[in-house]
Design a protein around this motif. Sequence first.
Motif, PDB file in Angstrom:
ATOM      1  N   GLU A 242       0.830  -1.210   0.000  1.00  0.00           N
ATOM      2  CA  GLU A 242       0.000   0.000   0.000  1.00  0.00           C
ATOM      3  C   GLU A 242       0.862   1.257   0.000  1.00  0.00           C
ATOM      4  O   GLU A 242       0.598   2.205  -0.738  1.00  0.00           O
ATOM      5  CB  GLU A 242      -0.925  -0.003   1.220  1.00  0.00           C
ATOM      6  CG  GLU A 242      -2.037  -1.026   1.147  1.00  0.00           C
ATOM      7  CD  GLU A 242      -2.836  -1.139   2.437  1.00  0.00           C
ATOM      8  OE1 GLU A 242      -2.614  -0.310   3.351  1.00  0.00           O
ATOM      9  OE2 GLU A 242      -3.671  -2.048   2.524  1.00  0.00           O
TER      10      GLU A 242
ATOM     11  N   GLY B 116       2.316   1.804  -3.389  1.00  0.00           N
ATOM     12  CA  GLY B 116       1.325   2.368  -4.304  1.00  0.00           C
ATOM     13  C   GLY B 116       1.163   3.873  -4.105  1.00  0.00           C
ATOM     14  O   GLY B 116       1.118   4.636  -5.076  1.00  0.00           O
ATOM     15  N   LYS B 117       1.081   4.291  -2.843  1.00  0.00           N
ATOM     16  CA  LYS B 117       0.951   5.724  -2.542  1.00  0.00           C
ATOM     17  C   LYS B 117       2.166   6.503  -3.033  1.00  0.00           C
ATOM     18  O   LYS B 117       2.043   7.576  -3.624  1.00  0.00           O
ATOM     19  CB  LYS B 117       0.774   5.939  -1.039  1.00  0.00           C
ATOM     20  CG  LYS B 117      -0.569   5.505  -0.507  1.00  0.00           C
ATOM     21  CD  LYS B 117      -0.646   5.679   1.000  1.00  0.00           C
ATOM     22  CE  LYS B 117      -1.936   5.134   1.555  1.00  0.00           C
ATOM     23  NZ  LYS B 117      -1.973   5.204   3.028  1.00  0.00           N
TER      24      LYS B 117
ATOM     25  N   SER C  78       4.213   5.638  -5.401  1.00  0.00           N
ATOM     26  CA  SER C  78       4.239   5.641  -6.872  1.00  0.00           C
ATOM     27  C   SER C  78       3.332   6.745  -7.416  1.00  0.00           C
ATOM     28  O   SER C  78       3.701   7.446  -8.363  1.00  0.00           O
ATOM     29  CB  SER C  78       3.791   4.284  -7.415  1.00  0.00           C
ATOM     30  OG  SER C  78       4.753   3.295  -7.116  1.00  0.00           O
TER      31      SER C  78
END
Length: 115
Positions: free
Chosen positions: A65, A68-69, A71
Amino acid sequence: MSTNTDESKPRTRIKFSNLDLPNEELGEFKKTRKRMQNRVSAMKCREKQKSYTVTLEAKNQKLAEENGKLSLENASLKAENALLRRQMSFFENMMANFPMMRKRESYGGDMESMG
């Protein structure tokens, strides 16, 4: 290596010499006892491994998670950087195409002082 399973009752050890068993039965009793100890140890080991696996999976999920943030933030910052570079290039070209602005910069003053 005697450990207390219940704090109120100390664990008692069985002394095999006190048992009135024939040698064959005593040997079988010892084997059975050892098998039971191994079974309990194996169960504890499997539980420990399962707990460790669950912990690693939770950590993996959290890191995925966060990745993802980061990125998304990286993509946003790259887009902002590209926009700012285009704006800077635009203003540099604008300054290069207006000689009057260059003169103003060289005199360090405004238009009234030039002439």
